[in-house]
Design a protein around this motif. Sequence first.
Motif, PDB file in Angstrom:
ATOM      1  N   THR A 196      64.999 101.389 -15.848  1.00 26.48           N
ATOM      2  CA  THR A 196      65.057 100.169 -16.652  1.00 26.48           C
ATOM      3  C   THR A 196      65.906  99.090 -15.974  1.00 26.48           C
ATOM      4  O   THR A 196      66.136  98.034 -16.547  1.00 26.48           O
ATOM      5  N   THR A 197      66.366  99.376 -14.761  1.00 30.42           N
ATOM      6  CA  THR A 197      67.169  98.426 -13.998  1.00 30.42           C
ATOM      7  C   THR A 197      66.268  97.665 -13.028  1.00 30.42           C
ATOM      8  O   THR A 197      65.423  98.281 -12.358  1.00 30.42           O
ATOM      9  N   PRO A 198      66.388  96.340 -12.935  1.00 24.55           N
ATOM     10  CA  PRO A 198      65.607  95.607 -11.934  1.00 24.55           C
ATOM     11  C   PRO A 198      65.804  96.215 -10.548  1.00 24.55           C
ATOM     12  O   PRO A 198      66.941  96.435 -10.107  1.00 24.55           O
ATOM     13  N   THR A 199      64.722  96.512  -9.864  1.00 27.70           N
ATOM     14  CA  THR A 199      64.804  97.257  -8.599  1.00 27.70           C
ATOM     15  C   THR A 199      65.641  96.529  -7.553  1.00 27.70           C
ATOM     16  O   THR A 199      66.309  97.171  -6.737  1.00 27.70           O
ATOM     17  N   GLU A 200      65.620  95.192  -7.580  1.00 34.13           N
ATOM     18  CA  GLU A 200      66.386  94.446  -6.575  1.00 34.13           C
ATOM     19  C   GLU A 200      67.889  94.586  -6.775  1.00 34.13           C
ATOM     20  O   GLU A 200      68.680  94.297  -5.864  1.00 34.13           O
ATOM     21  N   TRP A 201      68.322  95.047  -7.963  1.00 37.18           N
ATOM     22  CA  TRP A 201      69.745  95.262  -8.205  1.00 37.18           C
ATOM     23  C   TRP A 201      70.217  96.601  -7.642  1.00 37.18           C
ATOM     24  O   TRP A 201      71.423  96.828  -7.513  1.00 37.18           O
ATOM     25  N   LEU A 202      69.289  97.491  -7.346  1.00 32.40           N
ATOM     26  CA  LEU A 202      69.658  98.841  -6.921  1.00 32.40           C
ATOM     27  C   LEU A 202      69.663  99.009  -5.403  1.00 32.40           C
ATOM     28  O   LEU A 202      70.529  99.695  -4.859  1.00 32.40           O
ATOM     29  N   GLY A 203      68.696  98.423  -4.737  1.00 30.28           N
ATOM     30  CA  GLY A 203      68.586  98.603  -3.293  1.00 30.28           C
ATOM     31  C   GLY A 203      67.667  99.757  -2.946  1.00 30.28           C
ATOM     32  O   GLY A 203      67.530 100.726  -3.698  1.00 30.28           O
ATOM     33  N   GLN A 204      67.066  99.691  -1.771  1.00 25.95           N
ATOM     34  CA  GLN A 204      66.074 100.683  -1.371  1.00 25.95           C
ATOM     35  C   GLN A 204      66.687 102.064  -1.171  1.00 25.95           C
ATOM     36  O   GLN A 204      66.057 103.080  -1.473  1.00 25.95           O
ATOM     37  N   ARG A 205      67.928 102.133  -0.659  1.00 29.14           N
ATOM     38  CA  ARG A 205      68.540 103.445  -0.420  1.00 29.14           C
ATOM     39  C   ARG A 205      68.683 104.222  -1.717  1.00 29.14           C
ATOM     40  O   ARG A 205      68.415 105.436  -1.768  1.00 29.14           O
ATOM     41  N   PHE A 206      69.101 103.540  -2.788  1.00 29.19           N
ATOM     42  CA  PHE A 206      69.243 104.207  -4.085  1.00 29.19           C
ATOM     43  C   PHE A 206      67.888 104.757  -4.533  1.00 29.19           C
ATOM     44  O   PHE A 206      67.792 105.915  -4.969  1.00 29.19           O
ATOM     45  N   LEU A 207      66.858 103.964  -4.438  1.00 27.49           N
ATOM     46  CA  LEU A 207      65.527 104.385  -4.874  1.00 27.49           C
ATOM     47  C   LEU A 207      65.008 105.543  -4.039  1.00 27.49           C
ATOM     48  O   LEU A 207      64.385 106.479  -4.564  1.00 27.49           O
ATOM     49  N   ASP A 208      65.289 105.516  -2.738  1.00 25.75           N
ATOM     50  CA  ASP A 208      64.847 106.605  -1.863  1.00 25.75           C
ATOM     51  C   ASP A 208      65.555 107.907  -2.220  1.00 25.75           C
ATOM     52  O   ASP A 208      64.936 108.979  -2.231  1.00 25.75           O
ATOM     53  N   ASP A 209      66.867 107.828  -2.481  1.00 29.16           N
ATOM     54  CA  ASP A 209      67.621 109.036  -2.842  1.00 29.16           C
ATOM     55  C   ASP A 209      67.108 109.622  -4.156  1.00 29.16           C
ATOM     56  O   ASP A 209      66.994 110.845  -4.304  1.00 29.16           O
ATOM     57  N   ALA A 210      66.806 108.753  -5.120  1.00 31.33           N
ATOM     58  CA  ALA A 210      66.289 109.222  -6.406  1.00 31.33           C
ATOM     59  C   ALA A 210      64.937 109.905  -6.220  1.00 31.33           C
ATOM     60  O   ALA A 210      64.680 110.978  -6.784  1.00 31.33           O
ATOM     61  N   ALA A 211      64.073 109.314  -5.427  1.00 32.73           N
ATOM     62  CA  ALA A 211      62.746 109.885  -5.189  1.00 32.73           C
ATOM     63  C   ALA A 211      62.847 111.229  -4.474  1.00 32.73           C
ATOM     64  O   ALA A 211      62.091 112.165  -4.781  1.00 32.73           O
ATOM     65  N   HIS A 212      63.775 111.331  -3.540  1.00 31.83           N
ATOM     66  CA  HIS A 212      63.949 112.596  -2.814  1.00 31.83           C
ATOM     67  C   HIS A 212      64.394 113.711  -3.754  1.00 31.83           C
ATOM     68  O   HIS A 212      63.850 114.825  -3.702  1.00 31.83           O
ATOM     69  N   LEU A 213      65.359 113.415  -4.626  1.00 31.68           N
ATOM     70  CA  LEU A 213      65.834 114.453  -5.547  1.00 31.68           C
ATOM     71  C   LEU A 213      64.742 114.813  -6.553  1.00 31.68           C
ATOM     72  O   LEU A 213      64.605 115.989  -6.928  1.00 31.68           O
ATOM     73  N   GLU A 214      63.955 113.838  -6.973  1.00 30.16           N
ATOM     74  CA  GLU A 214      62.862 114.125  -7.902  1.00 30.16           C
ATOM     75  C   GLU A 214      61.873 115.107  -7.282  1.00 30.16           C
ATOM     76  O   GLU A 214      61.350 116.002  -7.967  1.00 30.16           O
ATOM     77  N   ASN A 215      61.624 114.978  -5.991  1.00 30.22           N
ATOM     78  CA  ASN A 215      60.670 115.848  -5.306  1.00 30.22           C
ATOM     79  C   ASN A 215      61.250 117.215  -4.991  1.00 30.22           C
ATOM     80  O   ASN A 215      60.520 118.214  -4.995  1.00 30.22           O
ATOM     81  N   THR A 216      62.541 117.275  -4.704  1.00 28.18           N
ATOM     82  CA  THR A 216      63.141 118.539  -4.264  1.00 28.18           C
ATOM     83  C   THR A 216      63.799 119.334  -5.381  1.00 28.18           C
ATOM     84  O   THR A 216      63.864 120.559  -5.317  1.00 28.18           O
ATOM     85  N   ASN A 217      64.307 118.652  -6.395  1.00 27.83           N
ATOM     86  CA  ASN A 217      64.977 119.359  -7.493  1.00 27.83           C
ATOM     87  C   ASN A 217      64.771 118.564  -8.778  1.00 27.83           C
ATOM     88  O   ASN A 217      65.652 117.803  -9.199  1.00 27.83           O
ATOM     89  N   PRO A 218      63.630 118.727  -9.433  1.00 26.00           N
ATOM     90  CA  PRO A 218      63.304 117.902 -10.606  1.00 26.00           C
ATOM     91  C   PRO A 218      64.308 118.012 -11.741  1.00 26.00           C
ATOM     92  O   PRO A 218      64.552 117.016 -12.440  1.00 26.00           O
ATOM     93  N   ILE A 219      64.889 119.191 -11.954  1.00 28.88           N
ATOM     94  CA  ILE A 219      65.843 119.340 -13.057  1.00 28.88           C
ATOM     95  C   ILE A 219      67.106 118.537 -12.790  1.00 28.88           C
ATOM     96  O   ILE A 219      67.613 117.830 -13.663  1.00 28.88           O
TER      97      ILE A 219
END
Length: 411
Positions: A196-219
């Motif tokens: 719910t946060t505007p993506t430009e406020w987070l930065g690409q590194r944050f989004l990449d880290d979140a996506a990686h954890l979602e794929n490797t450890n969903p819980i």
Amino acid sequence: MSTISLDKVIAPAFYPIHAAIRKGEAQEVVLAGGRGSLKSSTASLEVWLTLLRRPDCHAVVLRKVGNTLRNSVYAQMMWAADVLGITPYCKATVSPMEIIYTLTGQKVMFFGLDDPGKVKSIKMQRGYVGIVWFEELDQFAGPEEIRNVEQSVLRGGPFSLTLKSFNPPAAARNWANRYVLENKPGKLAHHSTYLTTPTEWLGQRFLDDAAHLENTNPIKYRHEYLGEVVGNGTQVFDNLHLEPISVDQIKHFDRIYNGVDWGWYPDPWAFNRMHYDAGRRVLYIFGEEERQKVRNQETAEIVKKWIDPDEIVTADSAENKSCDDYRAFGVRCREAEKGPGSVAYSMKWLQGLSAICIDPERCPRTAREFAEYEYTTTKDGEPTNEYPDADNHHIDAVRYAMERVWRRRGR
């Protein structure tokens, strides 16, 4: 002071919270969420914005441990002052740890509750403390500690606002997770995520880290980034959804079931009302009642307010006389059949549903029971496959109500 558009600093997900605070409709706001959800940023902004609207008001910001203040809430409040363009008018010190808004003399004071005496001894030369922010709410000892601080600090003024922010712990039984579910006049609970946060406020590194954890450890992803109460691996109901059930939805429910678990004291009498969508295999629990030391005639009248005269109520067969009483009082009450293996089978049926949806506002006690119900563990903490016979009164009422469905499917 520079002028800034608030939509540049407050995320859209928080607009309703900001509006409620500004209108004075909220005395308490609980902000829960995962990483990057902006709950702490929003809290710091709302502290300053409220102070600017109320020049006779001061604020206290708290964490459980004092040595964590400088690099967390103190830095956060300085960030918010800078974003709002009021840094030139702020005098910040670390001993004592406070920020003074020099145009009015208002203070933002920082304390750790490892030294509670400092909080109790706060005296203001002018004005009053009207704002308290508890950061990392779950790290405090519990609701009594929070209540004691509020009673000590929020005195003498015409206005008060408490902000409470935290990342929900994994365990549903944690007091802060329970607290979010409690209804209270003037209290608003809000859950946000980085989504719910505007993506430009987070930065690409944050989004990449979140996506990686979602794929490797969903819980872990659900807990850390979505702020979900995922449990410690011992929770019974992985299919639980705590969400509002609207009046319009309820109007269209056509397969209604009602259940009663008898009780007196300390175990309560419990009633639940629900709808089962057989096609989607989703159970909607939208009604509850709970009483202690109330006689059968009185509880029968409570039930009759919920049901139509031709509806059936299924109740615990351990009290045949109580079932007889209900029938005498005009309730179509049938005894649950129970029998060997019935608990295990009915629990597995509930666990196997696509979803158990419970409205936490309409059914707070039921939501709490289902969310906190965990398998028993060995002395070494290893989970077993046994269901504890404790704190499950509404769970039992639901099992009894649905007996006609799960028994039919089991044959």
